[in-house]
Structures are given as C-alpha cells and as structure tokens.
Design an enzyme around this catalytic site. Structure first.
Site, short mmCIF file in Angstrom:
data_model
loop_
_atom_site.label_atom_id
_atom_site.label_comp_id
_atom_site.label_asym_id
_atom_site.label_seq_id
_atom_site.Cartn_x
_atom_site.Cartn_y
_atom_site.Cartn_z
N SER A 159 0.85 -1.20 0.00
CA SER A 159 0.00 0.00 0.00
C SER A 159 0.88 1.24 0.00
CB SER A 159 -0.93 0.00 1.22
OG SER A 159 -0.19 -0.20 2.41
N ASP A 170 5.52 -7.17 2.25
CA ASP A 170 4.74 -7.61 1.09
C ASP A 170 5.64 -7.92 -0.10
OD1 ASP A 170 2.03 -7.82 1.54
OD2 ASP A 170 1.61 -5.71 1.12
N GLU A 197 -0.42 -12.06 -2.30
CA GLU A 197 -1.85 -12.10 -2.58
C GLU A 197 -2.20 -13.28 -3.48
OE1 GLU A 197 -3.06 -8.30 -4.20
OE2 GLU A 197 -2.23 -7.20 -2.48
N GLU A 232 -9.43 -9.52 3.14
CA GLU A 232 -9.78 -8.11 2.91
C GLU A 232 -11.16 -7.97 2.27
OE1 GLU A 232 -6.68 -5.66 1.25
OE2 GLU A 232 -8.06 -4.00 0.87
#
Ligand code: KIV
Length: 270
Positions: free
Chosen positions: A47, A85, A117, A184
């Site tokens: 992010s 990440d 992810e 999420e």
C-alpha cells in the site's frame, strides 16, 4: 524494544484465543517505532505505493521499494513480527523467481516473513516458499494487486458461490503452509466461516471482528490521508487537520519573522 520479541509461533498460537492480534502498516522507522509497542505484527505493505509514493495503484511497486522500506522498518529491533509484502510481478508466475525474490526480501530486510496475494492458484508458490523456510502470510478477498484486472476495489464473497470460493482459497493457503491469512473486504458471515474452518489465524481488514486479528493502514486510521476513505477504516485521529494547522502557523510565523525567536538562536560569538 523490551525483552520479548514476538515470534511467528506466537502468532500461530494466538488462533482461537481471547486475544485478537493487532497489526498495522509501517513504511518508515518513525512510524514503526511509534506503533511497535502496541502491535503483534507490523506489515510493510505494498500500500506504500499509493500512500507514500502517490501512485494510482500498488501495481507499479517494485522489489527495490519493498526492500528499502523493509530495511527502514527493521533498522531497529522490533518486538512485533515484521512482514514485508511481495510486490506485484515478483512471485505470481514462477516459483523459483518467487523464492529468489522472497529470499532477497528476507536477507536484505531481516524481516520475519513475507505476504503475498492470491487464492488456490497461489498455493503451489506458497508451498515452495514454506518448504524453503520462508514464513508466508496469505491475502485473499479484495486483492489490490489484481483489483484493476478483476472488476475493481469491490467487496468479495457476497454471493454463496463467491463465499465458497473464498473458503476453498483459504483452505488451500492453510494447506500450503502459510502461518496466517489476511482477509480483505468480505461479508461478516464469510470471514466468520473461514476463521472457524481453518487452523491458522485470520487477520481482517474490512472483514469483521470475527477474525483472529485486525490490520489497518496506519495513515488511514490516523486520518492523515486526504482522498477517499474506505468504509472499513475507523479514524482514531485527525492528523491531516493537525498537520495543516501546524504548517499554517509555521508559515505565518516565518512570514512575520516571529520565528525563529531568541530561544531558537545559538549564542553570539565572542
Ligand atoms: O499493503 C497493505 O498495506 C496490505 C494491508 C492493507 C493488508 O496489504
């Protein structure tokens, strides 16, 4: 940092206990230092592409950016488990490339693990990293790295079929050996079912208090950002207002020569 460093085993053992896990993001040393005493996990999230660099999405975040910010967060010892990440394009299509990039992140940042992810499709990659001693946190539901290719930033698992898909993704990630799973933007019933069906902790973001822990982007919960705020963000402060008020006062003082006053001056030379 006090004596006790939280470990990946501590995070796994928090599953189903009365103590939900606390996770926030950090991209810099000052923020990591402020949040560390209150957190179990610190996430150096991609992010940062949008929050720190002002990019339109997380898609253009590079491995070098994640390494630089991972190093900023781990430059001091932290009590919290630090997870970095894996950025878009660094792991999805090739398990050896994924391993080599995960190893770079681990060795250069000295973080405790990585997050990536993806659902079922990413299970073989996760298994390969775990077999090679890389602790992995999964991330399902709304996945920002692929959101633009999969219909946008939308709530996931709204239909029975969608909820079933998320549950089988979660089970595949658990079976691949991930130590925890971020969920999420899903419905409460969906996250509750997933949380009850897997043996690793779920960390929710827009996924209800039924999860084993919660994560938010720190700048969101501190009210530092001026753009759109997602529905799931509770603002615990309004730092955007505080910062612009402070900067306005500074500008006035500089322009009226009120700053720097005598207390901010070095003594005269002899
Ligand atoms: O990149 C990030 O900050 C994240 C969290 C919001 C879960 O993935």
């Amino acid at each position: 940092m006090d004596e006790k460093k939280t470990t990946i085993t501590d995070i796994k053992n928090a599953k189903g206990t009365e103590k939900p896990l606390v996770c926030l993001t950090a991209y810099t040393d000052p923020i990591a230092t402020l949040i560390d005493p209150h957190c179990d996990l610190i996430l150096v999230g991609d992010s940062l592409g949008m929050v720190f660099y002002g990019l339109p999405s997380t898609e253009d975040v590079t491995l070098e950016m994640m390494i630089a910010h991972g190093m900023a967060v781990t430059c001091k010892p932290r009590n919290s488990v630090v997870i970095v990440d894996m950025p878009c394009g660094s792991y999805e299509d090739d398990k050896d490339k994924a391993l080599s990039n995960a190893q770079k992140l681990m060795t250069q940042t000295k973080c405790d693990g990585v997050k990536l992810e993806g659902g079922k499709d990413m299970a073989p990659i996760i298994a390969h990293l775990v077999e090679n001693s890389i602790p992995v946190m999964g991330h399902i539901g709304l996945m920002p790295q692929s959101a633009n290719k999969t219909g946008g930033y939308k709530v996931k698992g709204k239909t029975e079929e969608g909820a079933e898909r998320l549950l089988s993704d979660a089970k595949a990630i658990e079976n691949a050996g991930a130590f925890a799973l971020v969920i999420e933007a899903t419905m409460e019933e969906t996250s509750q079912k997933i949380t009850q069906s897997i043996s690793i902790p779920t960390i929710g973001i827009g996924a209800s208090a039924t999860c084993d822990g919660q994560v938010l982007v720190t700048e969101d919960m501190l009210g530092m950002l001026t753009g759109h705020t997602p529905k799931f963000v509770k603002k615990y402060a309004d730092l955007a207002d505080e910062i612009s008020g402070a900067v306005e006062d500074y500008a006035k003082d500089v322009r009226s020569r009120k700053f720097p006053s005598s207390q901010y001056l070095y003594g005269a030379t002899k």
